[in-house]
Scaffold this motif. Structure first.
Motif, short mmCIF file in Angstrom:
data_model
loop_
_atom_site.label_atom_id
_atom_site.label_comp_id
_atom_site.label_asym_id
_atom_site.label_seq_id
_atom_site.Cartn_x
_atom_site.Cartn_y
_atom_site.Cartn_z
N LYS A 179 0.77 -1.32 0.06
CA LYS A 179 0.19 -0.17 0.00
C LYS A 179 0.78 1.27 0.11
O LYS A 179 0.61 2.25 -0.71
N ASN A 180 1.93 1.20 0.87
CA ASN A 180 2.62 2.64 0.85
C ASN A 180 4.24 2.52 0.17
O ASN A 180 5.06 3.04 0.69
N TYR A 181 4.24 1.42 -0.67
CA TYR A 181 5.65 1.46 -1.37
C TYR A 181 5.64 2.29 -2.61
O TYR A 181 4.88 2.17 -3.67
N ARG A 182 6.39 3.35 -2.24
CA ARG A 182 6.38 4.43 -3.24
C ARG A 182 7.44 4.61 -4.31
O ARG A 182 7.34 5.44 -5.15
N SER A 183 8.53 4.17 -4.10
CA SER A 183 9.63 4.71 -4.88
C SER A 183 10.75 3.63 -5.03
O SER A 183 10.86 2.45 -4.07
N ILE A 184 11.33 3.62 -6.17
CA ILE A 184 12.83 2.64 -6.35
C ILE A 184 13.77 3.57 -6.44
O ILE A 184 13.65 4.52 -7.37
N GLN A 185 14.93 3.65 -5.82
CA GLN A 185 16.07 4.54 -6.04
C GLN A 185 17.02 3.47 -6.97
O GLN A 185 17.43 2.52 -6.40
N HIS A 186 17.75 4.06 -7.92
CA HIS A 186 18.48 3.34 -8.60
C HIS A 186 19.25 4.25 -9.28
O HIS A 186 19.08 5.24 -9.82
N ASP A 187 20.55 3.60 -10.09
CA ASP A 187 21.33 4.36 -11.03
C ASP A 187 20.64 4.72 -12.16
O ASP A 187 19.72 4.16 -12.86
#
Length: 328
Positions: A179-187
């Motif tokens: 429900k609150n998975y908002r982002s992926i940080q990546h190169d």
């Protein structure tokens, strides 16, 4: 020209540029291996954050391990009382604040609860806007336990959302549906397109937070690719920035390809760094690049990219043809 902007999970619209705070954390180590960016001037760091705020930046990304807690402390001091600013941090690396050593990893429920409280204290905030896993390859039951613990933190009002810092789509997609998975940080930069992760982000209306948009400074135009860094700088051994520039053969190859596109990046009066950020905006609608900084001048230059916006379609096509040709 309309400045690039993006609407995030809270429903608020912010400039489509954040600042990464790894470099202002100062030195820290994994045994004898440096993982910081060398000695920093804390006053300069705070002034640089102030310059970013003056330029309209509203998103700052750090991690508890950067400088073994030091980056979070500086961010907390510089942004104290600024609840209008979004702060993202990360957890998962255990460390000793006294000797600045990484000591292990932790992602179970008990560790996460201790880590979030420590970050809240250092950041001087009541809630963290985005709390990100800093272990890129967690899998299976461990990943499920971590996600469940993060959902609990949202319910308790300690964090507003969570994300995963990972370049491995087979891992980061495990949390899809949360429900609150908002982002992926990546190169992501013009040599590292991250196509699969961007597809996940687009499909699920998430935020793509882009580390290494300037390939650890090498796309900023300040350094030659073969520049020698101090022994306490993460870039001093093994040329880690090469991993941030896609399938390059070696330093000479990287330098030659960068020289081939430099003038295109500077189109319209941009600096090389501003052009590299403009490439990202032109390529990915959900992308929020977070270039690092250590000085007021760097903060002002990076923030200045917002005045120019994305590179044109024609310029992008030329750059991509040159980059792909060199990789062929």
């Amino acid at each position: 020209m309309t400045k690039p902007a993006i609407t995030i999970w809270s429903g608020e619209t912010i400039p489509r540029l954040g600042f990464g705070c790894w470099a202002i954390g100062g030195p820290f180590w994994a045994d004898a291996i440096p993982v910081g960016w060398g000695v920093v001037d804390d006053n300069e760091s705070k002034q640089a954050i102030g310059a970013a705020l003056d330029a309209g930046i509203q998103f700052f990304d750090t991690a508890d391990v950067y400088g073994a807690g030091h980056s979070e402390r500086i961010v907390g001091e510089a942004l104290k009382g600024r609840n209008d600013i979004f702060v993202a941090t990360k957890f998962g690396n255990q460390f000793n604040e006294e000797n600045k050593q990484i000591t292990g990893k932790g992602a179970d429920r008990s560790y996460i609860r201790k880590a979030v409280q420590a970050s809240l204290r250092r950041l001087q905030r009541d809630v963290i806007d985005l709390y990100q896993l800093h272990i890129d390859d967690l899998d299976g039951a461990q990943a499920q336990e971590t996600q469940a613990a993060l959902e609990e933190l949202v319910k308790e009002g300690l964090i507003r959302g969570y994300g995963w810092s990972s370049d491995h789509p087979n891992h980061s997609r495990q949390w899809i549906g949360g429900k609150n998975y908002r982002s992926i940080q990546h190169d992501l930069n013009l040599f590292t397109p991250a196509t699969e992760t961007l597809a996940i982000v687009d499909q699920h209306n998430m935020l793509s937070i882009n580390r290494a948009p300037l390939a650890m400074g090498m796309l900023g135009g300040t350094y030659k690719i073969n520049h020698s860094f101090g022994e306490d700088d993460v870039r001093s051994g093994g040329a880690p920035w090469l991993n941030k520039m896609g399938n390059v053969r070696d330093a000479d190859d990287a330098q030659a390809r960068l020289e081939g596109i430099r003038e295109l990046l500077k189109t319209g009066g941009r600096t090389t760094a501003q052009g590299a950020l403009g490439w990202i905006w032109a390529h990915a609608d959900r992308a929020l690049p977070i270039p690092g900084f250590r000085t007021v001048a760097q903060a002002q230059e990076n923030a200045g990219a917002l005045q120019f916006g994305p590179l044109s379609v024609e310029t992008i096509q030329e750059i991509d043809q040159l980059v792909q040709g060199e990789l062929g």
